[in-house]
Design a protein around this motif. Structure first.
Motif, mmCIF file in Angstrom:
data_model
loop_
_atom_site.group_PDB
_atom_site.id
_atom_site.type_symbol
_atom_site.label_atom_id
_atom_site.label_comp_id
_atom_site.label_asym_id
_atom_site.label_seq_id
_atom_site.Cartn_x
_atom_site.Cartn_y
_atom_site.Cartn_z
ATOM 1 N N ILE A 1 10.627 3.755 6.207
ATOM 2 C CA ILE A 1 9.388 4.349 5.720
ATOM 3 C C ILE A 1 9.563 4.709 4.242
ATOM 4 N N THR A 2 10.701 5.242 3.926
ATOM 5 C CA THR A 2 10.957 5.613 2.560
ATOM 6 C C THR A 2 10.995 4.363 1.681
ATOM 7 N N ALA A 3 11.629 3.298 2.189
ATOM 8 C CA ALA A 3 11.682 2.057 1.427
ATOM 9 C C ALA A 3 10.284 1.487 1.267
ATOM 10 N N GLN A 4 9.485 1.588 2.321
ATOM 11 C CA GLN A 4 8.102 1.101 2.232
ATOM 12 C C GLN A 4 7.304 1.941 1.237
ATOM 13 N N ARG A 5 7.592 3.236 1.303
ATOM 14 C CA ARG A 5 6.916 4.117 0.353
ATOM 15 C C ARG A 5 7.345 3.792 -1.082
ATOM 16 N N ARG A 6 8.624 3.536 -1.200
ATOM 17 C CA ARG A 6 9.121 3.188 -2.514
ATOM 18 C C ARG A 6 8.471 1.907 -3.019
ATOM 19 N N LYS B 1 5.692 0.696 -2.003
ATOM 20 C CA LYS B 1 4.284 1.001 -2.255
ATOM 21 C C LYS B 1 4.134 1.752 -3.575
ATOM 22 N N GLN C 1 16.638 8.021 11.501
ATOM 23 C CA GLN C 1 17.051 7.930 10.115
ATOM 24 C C GLN C 1 16.723 6.547 9.551
ATOM 25 N N SER D 1 13.128 6.420 9.159
ATOM 26 C CA SER D 1 12.729 7.183 7.996
ATOM 27 C C SER D 1 13.149 6.461 6.720
ATOM 28 N N GLY D 2 14.291 5.716 6.784
ATOM 29 C CA GLY D 2 14.730 4.935 5.639
ATOM 30 C C GLY D 2 13.774 3.789 5.348
#
Length: 164
Positions: free
Chosen positions: A10-15, A17, A4, A7-8
């Protein structure tokens, strides 16, 4: 948790990005709007420049037409002045010719009047005066002919040759 957490991240990195891409897209859109505004401004400036150039050309064309008209008027006035000078010269010449002719005719009339008076005087009072005047006025070659004609019209009582 790790999954999690991962994934958080990754999500923050995606955000991040996505936010970066969104910021880049906004910058790019902003640059595009600026470029579009520049192009529009350049087109407007070009159109104003063309309008000013056209207006200048029109003013120049009108000035050239005015200059051409003024040159034509100047040439016409110059020609008219030359014709007037020629007329004045001719009038002056005609005036002097008329004056000279008047003087000449007056002198001839005066001469005729004087000669006529002399002939009339000689015919009535002193007939020998005409012959004496003819000798002084005319040369001998010309004297013979007028003396002949005068002797026919005037009676002279004379013994011998005519007086000299």
């Amino acid at each position: 948790m790790r999954a999690q957490f991962a994934s958080g991240i990754i999500t923050a990195q995606r955000r991040v990005k996505l936010v970066q891409e969104l910021l880049q897209a906004q910058e790019w859109a902003k640059e595009q709007r600026k470029a579009k505004a520049r192009k529009s401004l350049l087109k407007y400036a070009q159109r104003i420049r063309e309008e000013r150039t056209a207006a200048r050309k029109e003013e120049l064309k009108q000035e050239m037409q005015l200059i051409a008209q003024l040159e034509e008027q100047l040439q016409a006035e110059t020609k008219e002045i030359k014709e007037k000078k020629e007329q004045e010269r001719r009038r002056g010449l005609a005036f002097w010719m008329k004056t000279v002719c008047l003087i000449f005719v007056s002198l001839l009339l005066l001469l005729v009047a004087v000669l006529g008076s002399a002939v009339l005087y000689a015919q009535h009072y002193d007939q020998e005066l005409l012959y004496r005047l003819l000798l002084r006025v005319l040369p001998q070659a010309m004297y013979a002919s007028p003396a002949y004609f005068a002797s026919r019209s005037l009676r002279v009582v004379c013994d011998g040759l005519l007086p000299i």
